[in-house]
Design a protein around this motif. Sequence first.
Motif, PDB file in Angstrom:
ATOM      1  N   LYS A  28      -3.457  16.971   7.883  1.00 15.39           N
ATOM      2  CA  LYS A  28      -3.355  15.558   7.528  1.00 15.39           C
ATOM      3  C   LYS A  28      -2.067  15.213   6.793  1.00 15.39           C
ATOM      4  O   LYS A  28      -1.841  14.055   6.473  1.00 15.39           O
ATOM      5  N   LYS A  51       4.647  -2.037  14.551  1.00  8.57           N
ATOM      6  CA  LYS A  51       3.407  -1.575  13.937  1.00  8.57           C
ATOM      7  C   LYS A  51       3.054  -2.460  12.745  1.00  8.57           C
ATOM      8  O   LYS A  51       3.896  -3.166  12.205  1.00  8.57           O
ATOM      9  N   TYR A 102       4.236  10.018  16.299  1.00  7.03           N
ATOM     10  CA  TYR A 102       2.810   9.846  16.073  1.00  7.03           C
ATOM     11  C   TYR A 102       2.353   8.461  16.505  1.00  7.03           C
ATOM     12  O   TYR A 102       3.046   7.474  16.307  1.00  7.03           O
ATOM     13  N   ASP A 103       1.173   8.425  17.092  1.00  9.57           N
ATOM     14  CA  ASP A 103       0.579   7.162  17.508  1.00  9.57           C
ATOM     15  C   ASP A 103      -0.265   6.629  16.353  1.00  9.57           C
ATOM     16  O   ASP A 103      -1.221   7.272  15.933  1.00  9.57           O
ATOM     17  N   PHE A 104       0.122   5.514  15.824  1.00  9.24           N
ATOM     18  CA  PHE A 104      -0.636   4.906  14.737  1.00  9.24           C
ATOM     19  C   PHE A 104      -0.559   3.402  14.872  1.00  9.24           C
ATOM     20  O   PHE A 104       0.320   2.859  15.509  1.00  9.24           O
ATOM     21  N   GLU A 105      -1.542   2.734  14.282  1.00 10.17           N
ATOM     22  CA  GLU A 105      -1.560   1.284  14.321  1.00 10.17           C
ATOM     23  C   GLU A 105      -1.236   0.677  12.976  1.00 10.17           C
ATOM     24  O   GLU A 105      -0.733  -0.424  12.902  1.00 10.17           O
ATOM     25  N   ASN A 106      -1.541   1.367  11.908  1.00 12.13           N
ATOM     26  CA  ASN A 106      -1.309   0.852  10.564  1.00 12.13           C
ATOM     27  C   ASN A 106      -0.584   1.893   9.733  1.00 12.13           C
ATOM     28  O   ASN A 106      -0.887   3.078   9.806  1.00 12.13           O
ATOM     29  N   LEU A 107       0.343   1.421   8.940  1.00 11.14           N
ATOM     30  CA  LEU A 107       1.082   2.290   8.031  1.00 11.14           C
ATOM     31  C   LEU A 107       1.039   1.647   6.651  1.00 11.14           C
ATOM     32  O   LEU A 107       1.355   0.471   6.502  1.00 11.14           O
ATOM     33  N   LEU A 122       7.842   9.516  11.929  1.00 11.78           N
ATOM     34  CA  LEU A 122       6.655   8.837  12.447  1.00 11.78           C
ATOM     35  C   LEU A 122       6.777   8.433  13.913  1.00 11.78           C
ATOM     36  O   LEU A 122       5.776   8.076  14.533  1.00 11.78           O
ATOM     37  N   ASP A 150      -6.081   9.213   8.470  1.00 10.53           N
ATOM     38  CA  ASP A 150      -5.670  10.157   9.509  1.00 10.53           C
ATOM     39  C   ASP A 150      -4.494  11.030   9.099  1.00 10.53           C
ATOM     40  O   ASP A 150      -4.452  12.214   9.414  1.00 10.53           O
TER      41      ASP A 150
END
Length: 122
Positions: free
Chosen positions: A48, A108, A72-77, A69, A14
């Motif tokens: 991206k 996260k 931004y909505d994220f689950e994995n980094l 960051l 993403d």
Amino acid sequence: LDMALELDKKFDIDLFVVSGGVANKAVNFSEADAMYDYLLEKGMPAKKVLKEGNSMSTKENAIFTCKLLEEYDFENLIIVSTYGRFKDWNGLGFFHDAVLANETIKNKHINLMVYTNSEDYL
């Protein structure tokens, strides 16, 4: 950067963050600008790639990237770096500390990938 392109091709990532300030005052662009331009030249869509172009050290890379960051909505980094940046493991500690100090992203799922293509580091 080539690994980022490979990962994106394989997994349709993403978002990527490139981080690094102006390491050489004789040039008028940051490390992040150079990496960003390279990725776009190789076909990665601009939407991206986020640029963090103010950091002047690995510690600042970590802090400023974590701050960026937050939006931004994220689950994995996944943090990918060269072995040279993490060879004494201070880089890992900097990212660990920056994540824990950041209330927005500290819960996260974060992985660190250290990359080298040099047999000198194996």
